[in-house]
Design an enzyme around this catalytic site. Structure first.
Site, PDB file in Angstrom:
ATOM      1  N   SER A 125       0.795  -1.228   0.000  1.00 35.68           N
ATOM      2  CA  SER A 125       0.000   0.000   0.000  1.00 35.68           C
ATOM      3  C   SER A 125       0.826   1.276   0.000  1.00 35.68           C
ATOM      4  CB  SER A 125      -0.946   0.000   1.198  1.00 35.68           C
ATOM      5  OG  SER A 125      -0.216  -0.070   2.405  1.00 35.68           O
ATOM      6  N   HIS A 132      -5.048  -3.311  -2.803  1.00 37.76           N
ATOM      7  CA  HIS A 132      -4.629  -2.330  -3.819  1.00 37.76           C
ATOM      8  C   HIS A 132      -4.466  -2.960  -5.193  1.00 37.76           C
ATOM      9  CE1 HIS A 132      -4.119   0.852  -0.866  1.00 37.76           C
ATOM     10  NE2 HIS A 132      -3.772  -0.136  -0.052  1.00 37.76           N
ATOM     11  N   LYS A 174     -11.565   0.881  -2.294  1.00 39.19           N
ATOM     12  CA  LYS A 174     -10.539   1.393  -3.210  1.00 39.19           C
ATOM     13  C   LYS A 174     -11.088   1.330  -4.642  1.00 39.19           C
ATOM     14  CE  LYS A 174      -7.471  -0.048   0.453  1.00 39.19           C
ATOM     15  NZ  LYS A 174      -7.503   1.162   1.282  1.00 39.19           N
TER      16      LYS A 174
HETATM   17  C1  PLP Z   1      -3.402  -3.605   2.406  1.00 40.54           C
HETATM   18  C2  PLP Z   1      -4.599  -3.072   3.096  1.00 40.54           C
HETATM   19  N1  PLP Z   1      -5.424  -3.920   3.744  1.00 40.54           N
HETATM   20  C3  PLP Z   1      -6.518  -3.485   4.367  1.00 40.54           C
HETATM   21  C4  PLP Z   1      -6.859  -2.150   4.385  1.00 40.54           C
HETATM   22  C5  PLP Z   1      -8.065  -1.699   5.139  1.00 40.54           C
HETATM   23  O1  PLP Z   1      -9.138  -1.583   4.278  1.00 40.54           O
HETATM   24  P1  PLP Z   1     -10.383  -0.651   4.670  1.00 40.54           P
HETATM   25  O2  PLP Z   1      -9.982   0.734   4.297  1.00 40.54           O
HETATM   26  O3  PLP Z   1     -11.506  -1.191   3.858  1.00 40.54           O
HETATM   27  O4  PLP Z   1     -10.588  -0.801   6.130  1.00 40.54           O
HETATM   28  C6  PLP Z   1      -6.060  -1.238   3.722  1.00 40.54           C
HETATM   29  C7  PLP Z   1      -6.452   0.198   3.702  1.00 40.54           C
HETATM   30  O5  PLP Z   1      -5.728   1.092   3.480  1.00 40.54           O
HETATM   31  C8  PLP Z   1      -4.901  -1.690   3.062  1.00 40.54           C
HETATM   32  O6  PLP Z   1      -4.089  -0.844   2.452  1.00 40.54           O
END
Ligand code: PLP
Length: 357
Positions: A139, A167, A198
């Site tokens: 991310s 992502h 996203k």
């Molecule tokens: C790799 C990863 N997993 C999980 C999440 C969390 O997702 P959510 O924003 O739906 O809580 C993010 C959010 O930035 C992320 O980058």
């Protein structure tokens, strides 16, 4: 102009998409009214889960209210005392926190280092269930995990591979189903985590895996059991987004924008090599540098938030620049000019970022 959103396909703020979601949501209940296990279970939840399982090449899926809740629920439920979890050093906070909720022994391997992972797996063989967890697209760095190698290592060590495709969904593979799908190895992962916040332009998330895993999560994932079921509105938003995401035009536009960004940055000494994702980390170092650069860019009309610890390791504060399907080549080149001018005005030297090496 914002260049730090995760709305990679530009769906969330598209008026035509919004109108289609509103039309699909008309007449639906505004809330599920309770958790799934009480009275909140809806046919639309199960229908979407079936669709997500098919999309990601898994047997079953389970919805969560967010990606954070999905990772918290998944690792909290899966990892029991005596198990061992092997986690990439740059995994997202939601994975780290989820692992804390489980009771397994945690082994962190150097970012993307398959040999280091193998050494740890060999050292801790026989400690109950072995789980390897990685993001497919990281991310904050935008680089890709060595997934083909991780699949092979997981098979050899009989470990369960969990891949967070937050992502990657919408951006890789013929139907945008993620990096695993693009490599043809969806079925080799023990679990896939995906979020709707996203590329899908909505909110919520899912875990896909075997029917047995779904059953385990329904019974043990606390962020599922003790949380109100996703609203019918958010289910409708995802149902409307999925065919658009699968179709590919927006995916192609997003990759065009990524190509423009990599080329424009490289031309001015801020980047090296091709775009492997839509995330471009620029400038590393002390938080003040990233904050100052972010401020100077904002004064020129570009919003790129500075990312600092604890989101990234100490002394790697950065601008995390992202592109979207809706961006034009002029927007991208205008931004890179502004970046260059802002950095010069602050005396920040150019340092080339990259998705490789
Ligand atoms: C790799 C990863 N997993 C999980 C999440 C969390 O997702 P959510 O924003 O739906 O809580 C993010 C959010 O930035 C992320 O980058």
């Amino acid at each position: 102009m914002t260049l730090c959103s995760n709305d990679y396909l530009g769906l969330a703020r598209d008026p035509a998409h919004s109108a289609a979601v509103m039309a699909a949501a008309t007449g639906l209940a505004t809330g599920a009214g309770a958790s799934r296990l009480v009275s909140g279970n809806l046919a639309s939840h199960e229908a979407l889960e079936g669709r997500l399982a098919a999309w990601t090449g898994q047997e079953a899926a389970l919805l969560f209210s967010s990606g954070y809740a999905a990772n918290a629920g998944l690792f909290g439920a899966l990892l029991q005392e005596g198990d061992a979890v092997f986690s990439d050093a740059l995994n997202h906070a939601s994975i780290i926190d989820g692992i804390r909720l489980g009771r397994a022994r945690k082994h962190v391997y150097a970012h993307g280092d398959v040999a280091a992972l193998e050494a740890l797996l060999a050292e801790h063989r026989g400690e109950g269930l072995a789980v390897i967890v990685t993001e497919s697209v990281f991310s904050m760095d935008g680089d890709l995990a060595p997934l083909a190698a991780l699949v092979e290592v997981a098979e050899r060590f009989e470990a369960l591979l969990v891949v967070d495709e937050a992502h990657a969904l919408g951006l890789y593979g013929d139907a945008g189903a993620g990096v695993l799908a693009s490599l043809g190895c969806s079925a080799k992962a023990g679990a896939v985590v995906g979020t709707f916040g996203k590329s899908l332009g909505a909110a919520g998330a899912f875990v896909a895996g075997s029917s047995l895993l779904r059953e385990l999560l329904v019974n043990r994932a606390r962020s599922f059991v003790f949380s109100t079921a996703p609203s019918p509105f958010s289910v409708a938003a995802v149902e409307v987004a999925l065919p658009v995401v699968e179709a590919g035009e927006r995916r192609a536009a997003a990759w065009r924008a990524a190509g423009w960004m990599a080329a424009a940055l490289e031309a001015r000494g801020w980047w090296q090599g091709p775009a492997r994702s839509l995330i471009f980390p620029i400038v590393g170092g002390a938080p003040e540098r990233a904050v100052a650069l972010s401020g100077a860019l904002l004064a020129r009309g570009y919003h790129v938030q500075a990312i600092r610890p604890p989101t990234v390791p100490v002394d790697t504060s950065r601008l995390r620049v992202t592109v979207e399907a809706t961006m034009t080549e002029e927007t991208v080149s205008g931004f890179v000019e502004a970046l260059d001018a802002s950095a010069r005005s602050l005396g920040i030297e150019r340092r080339a970022g990259s998705h490789v090496g």
